[in-house]
Design an enzyme around this catalytic site. Structure first.
Site, PDB file in Angstrom:
ATOM      1  N   ASN A   9      26.870  35.395   6.519  1.00  0.00           N
ATOM      2  CA  ASN A   9      28.228  35.168   7.005  1.00  0.00           C
ATOM      3  C   ASN A   9      29.095  36.321   6.489  1.00  0.00           C
ATOM      4  OD1 ASN A   9      30.804  34.288   7.542  1.00  0.00           O
ATOM      5  ND2 ASN A   9      30.730  32.523   6.143  1.00  0.00           N
ATOM      6  N   TRP A  10      29.422  37.228   7.389  1.00  0.00           N
ATOM      7  CA  TRP A  10      30.159  38.421   6.957  1.00  0.00           C
ATOM      8  C   TRP A  10      31.644  38.139   6.713  1.00  0.00           C
ATOM      9  CZ3 TRP A  10      28.282  43.003  10.577  1.00  0.00           C
ATOM     10  CH2 TRP A  10      26.920  43.220  10.345  1.00  0.00           C
ATOM     11  N   LYS A  11      32.123  36.993   7.135  1.00  0.00           N
ATOM     12  CA  LYS A  11      33.546  36.635   6.999  1.00  0.00           C
ATOM     13  C   LYS A  11      34.430  37.749   7.585  1.00  0.00           C
ATOM     14  CE  LYS A  11      32.270  33.748   3.165  1.00  0.00           C
ATOM     15  NZ  LYS A  11      32.605  33.110   1.905  1.00  0.00           N
ATOM     16  N   HIS A  94      33.234  25.745   8.358  1.00  0.00           N
ATOM     17  CA  HIS A  94      33.079  26.430   7.067  1.00  0.00           C
ATOM     18  C   HIS A  94      34.234  26.011   6.143  1.00  0.00           C
ATOM     19  CE1 HIS A  94      33.139  29.616   4.073  1.00  0.00           C
ATOM     20  NE2 HIS A  94      31.848  29.741   4.332  1.00  0.00           N
ATOM     21  N   GLU A  96      36.173  27.606   4.358  1.00  0.00           N
ATOM     22  CA  GLU A  96      37.398  28.406   4.507  1.00  0.00           C
ATOM     23  C   GLU A  96      38.189  27.959   5.744  1.00  0.00           C
ATOM     24  OE1 GLU A  96      35.391  32.165   4.098  1.00  0.00           O
ATOM     25  OE2 GLU A  96      34.965  31.590   2.032  1.00  0.00           O
ATOM     26  N   GLU A 166      27.368  23.548   1.403  1.00  0.00           N
ATOM     27  CA  GLU A 166      28.018  24.601   0.625  1.00  0.00           C
ATOM     28  C   GLU A 166      29.073  23.982  -0.290  1.00  0.00           C
ATOM     29  OE1 GLU A 166      27.716  28.659   2.657  1.00  0.00           O
ATOM     30  OE2 GLU A 166      29.396  27.635   3.570  1.00  0.00           O
ATOM     31  N   GLY A 172      31.607  32.174  -3.274  1.00  0.00           N
ATOM     32  CA  GLY A 172      32.297  33.387  -3.700  1.00  0.00           C
ATOM     33  C   GLY A 172      32.680  33.401  -5.168  1.00  0.00           C
ATOM     34  N   SER A 212      27.100  31.501  -3.387  1.00  0.00           N
ATOM     35  CA  SER A 212      26.624  32.492  -4.359  1.00  0.00           C
ATOM     36  C   SER A 212      25.099  32.672  -4.360  1.00  0.00           C
ATOM     37  CB  SER A 212      27.140  32.162  -5.760  1.00  0.00           C
ATOM     38  OG  SER A 212      28.561  32.189  -5.776  1.00  0.00           O
ATOM     39  N   GLY A 233      27.152  34.642   1.874  1.00  0.00           N
ATOM     40  CA  GLY A 233      28.390  35.364   2.120  1.00  0.00           C
ATOM     41  C   GLY A 233      28.328  36.759   1.527  1.00  0.00           C
ATOM     42  N   GLY A 234      28.878  36.904   0.319  1.00  0.00           N
ATOM     43  CA  GLY A 234      29.008  38.211  -0.337  1.00  0.00           C
ATOM     44  C   GLY A 234      27.745  39.068  -0.293  1.00  0.00           C
TER      45      GLY A 234
HETATM   46  P1  PGA Z   1      29.062  33.372  -0.928  1.00  0.00           P
HETATM   47  O1  PGA Z   1      29.590  32.663   0.432  1.00  0.00           O
HETATM   48  O2  PGA Z   1      27.573  33.616  -0.726  1.00  0.00           O
HETATM   49  O3  PGA Z   1      29.857  34.625  -1.041  1.00  0.00           O
HETATM   50  O4  PGA Z   1      29.291  32.409  -2.027  1.00  0.00           O
HETATM   51  C1  PGA Z   1      28.844  31.694   1.108  1.00  0.00           C
HETATM   52  C2  PGA Z   1      29.582  31.223   2.333  1.00  0.00           C
HETATM   53  O5  PGA Z   1      30.813  31.136   2.299  1.00  0.00           O
HETATM   54  O6  PGA Z   1      28.974  30.917   3.382  1.00  0.00           O
END
Ligand code: PGA
Length: 248
Positions: A9-11, A94, A96, A166, A172, A212, A233-234
């Site tokens: 997930n590149w956000k 998600h 967010e 999640e 993050g 993470s 994500g990251g």
């Molecule tokens: P993260 O994000 O790996 O940076 O914790 C995961 C996500 O939001 O899908």
């Protein structure tokens, strides 16, 4: 057997040029294995990403969509637009989207229904906040989000459904849920699916862990019986890290 999924997930990262560089660096590093590797760039990069991924072993996903096919919804993106570009997966609900943009279970439910209707694979995200975990409300919250997100669906529609657990406090933050905690919640989600839609759906639905995930913890997470993959994500923003996760 459930085929594992590693999804990035590149956000809101990567311009079109940066997306191109990342995909070009990533593709040669991905080893052919019995698993699906997915990248989810921003909407504006999907078209370019689709061209670059054609014929590769990496599949294209989006990070959100609207549930209507078309209409007066300024700034929104229709499932038909995603289909035309060649998107196969779409992340929905998600944390967010839930916590920054106020998405609620009934809206997310409409999106899940629409994705399934259009033959897209929804990745429905659920997860508790730190406060909710500390109050011992994790299972209640997960049940509400699963029942809410999947309300009104028939079991014959659900073959394409993917769920991502999640925990919000792990996204993050560098804090990963322990593999045992993640496995326990995912087993619980599987039980909810079995109760609601029957054992076949419960057994066959792929349920990912997210929060993470890194090259250093993917192996132990994937060794757990209930965990079918990761939403990253990251660590999906660097070709080397993401390929190590995908090739775990
Ligand atoms: P993260 O994000 O790996 O940076 O914790 C995961 C996500 O939001 O899908």
């Amino acid at each position: 057997m459930r085929k594992p999924i590693i999804a990035g997930n590149w956000k809101m990262h990567n311009t079109i040029g940066e997306a191109r560089e990342l995909i070009e660096a990533l593709l040669p590093l991905i080893e052919k294995r019995e698993r699906e590797v997915i990248v989810c760039p921003s909407f504006v990069c999907l078209s370019e990403a689709s061209k670059l991924l054609k014929g590769s072993d990496v599949t294209l996903g989006a990070q959100n969509m609207h549930y209507e096919d078309k209409g007066a919804y300024t700034g929104e993106v229709s499932p038909l637009f995603l289909k035309e570009i060649g998107v196969s997966y779409v992340i929905l609900g998600h944390s967010e989207r839930r916590h920054i943009f106020g998405e609620k279970d009934d809206l997310i439910n409409n999106k899940v229904k629409s994705a399934l209707k259009h033959g897209l694979n929804p990745i429905l995200c659920v997860g508790e906040t730190l406060k909710e975990r500390e109050k011992d409300n994790t299972f209640e919250i997960i049940q509400t989000q699963i029942y809410g997100g999947l309300a009104g669906l028939e079991n014959e529609n659900l073959a394409k459904l993917v769920i991502a657990y999640e925990p919000v406090w792990a996204i993050g933050t560098g804090k990963t849920a322990t593999k045992e905690d993640a496995n326990e919640v995912i087993a619980y989600i599987r039980r909810l699916l079995s109760e609601k839609f029957g054992d076949e759906i419960g057994y066959n639905t792929r349920i990912l862990y997210g929060g993470s995930v890194k090259p250093s913890n993917i192996k132990e997470l994937m060794e757990m019986k209930e965990i079918d993959g990761a939403l990253v994500g990251g660590a999906s923003l660097k070709a080397e890290d993401f390929s190590k996760i995908a090739n775990y």
